[in-house]
Design a protein around this motif. Structure first.
Motif, short mmCIF file in Angstrom:
data_model
loop_
_atom_site.label_atom_id
_atom_site.label_comp_id
_atom_site.label_asym_id
_atom_site.label_seq_id
_atom_site.Cartn_x
_atom_site.Cartn_y
_atom_site.Cartn_z
N THR A 129 0.84 -1.20 0.00
CA THR A 129 0.00 0.00 0.00
C THR A 129 0.88 1.25 0.00
OG1 THR A 129 -1.73 -1.19 1.20
CG2 THR A 129 -1.84 1.20 1.22
N GLU A 178 1.06 4.00 -2.81
CA GLU A 178 0.90 5.43 -2.53
C GLU A 178 2.10 6.22 -3.04
OE1 GLU A 178 0.20 5.63 1.66
OE2 GLU A 178 -1.88 4.93 1.47
N ARG A 179 3.30 5.66 -2.83
CA ARG A 179 4.49 6.32 -3.36
C ARG A 179 4.44 6.39 -4.88
NH1 ARG A 179 7.23 3.22 0.48
NH2 ARG A 179 7.92 1.79 -1.14
N SER A 238 1.96 8.97 -5.80
CA SER A 238 2.55 10.28 -5.55
C SER A 238 3.58 10.62 -6.61
CB SER A 238 3.18 10.28 -4.15
OG SER A 238 3.88 11.47 -3.93
#
Length: 179
Positions: free
Chosen positions: A46, A50-51, A54
């Motif tokens: 996760t 998310e990285r 981003s």
């Protein structure tokens, strides 16, 4: 989840890179994971997703900024190109004006040289006229003196002639009376 943010494909549809270790053979099964390991793995994936999201957002933002900067740069390049064209046109106008000014200066120099020659010629003619006038005045004075001398000589001659005429008349009178 995969690093691209998509749901993982079943192991038979992937290269096995995300689900298997490289040192294991393709056909060997994975050891079962415990609940904590599975939860840690989910948290890890996760966070990686998310990285990745981003990073994708940052890349999209950077691409948008780069596109905006490119548009601004193109606008500046267009303005610079128009300014360069205008500067070249202005330089051509200035070059033509300089050529016209040079031609006018050359014409003025020629006119000044012609005027200088005409002035020298006029001064020379004036000198010659002054010399001729001085000679004419001298000749006129000499002629006046000669005319005066002739007038005096004429008066004297007339007096002599008158005296001779009286003496002759007297001599004729006396010759007539004496007869």
């Amino acid at each position: 989840m995969t690093p691209t943010g998509d749901a993982p494909l079943p192991p038979e549809e992937t290269s096995g890179r995300f689900w298997r270790r490289r040192d294991r053979a393709e056909g060997s099964p994975l050891p079962p994971l415990s609940l904590e390991e599975l939860q840690a793995r989910i948290v890890e994936l996760t966070a990686a997703a998310e990285r990745a999201a981003s990073l994708r957002n940052s890349a999209e933002l950077a691409a948008a900024e780069q596109a905006a900067e490119r548009l601004v740069a193109e606008e500046h390049a267009g303005a610079a190109s128009r300014a360069l064209t205008e500067a070249e046109r202005s330089a051509e106008d200035h070059a033509r004006a300089a050529a016209d000014a040079w031609a006018a200066r050359e014409a003025a120099d020629r006119a000044a040289a012609d005027h200088s020659r005409a002035r020298r010629d006029a001064e020379k003619s004036a000198e010659q006229a002054a010399t001729a006038r001085a000679r004419a005045e001298e000749s006129a004075r000499a002629a006046a003196v000669a005319a005066e001398e002739l007038a005096v000589a004429l008066r004297e001659a007339q007096e002599v002639a008158a005296t001779a005429a009286r003496e002759r008349a007297a001599a004729e009178e006396s010759a007539r009376d004496g007869r």
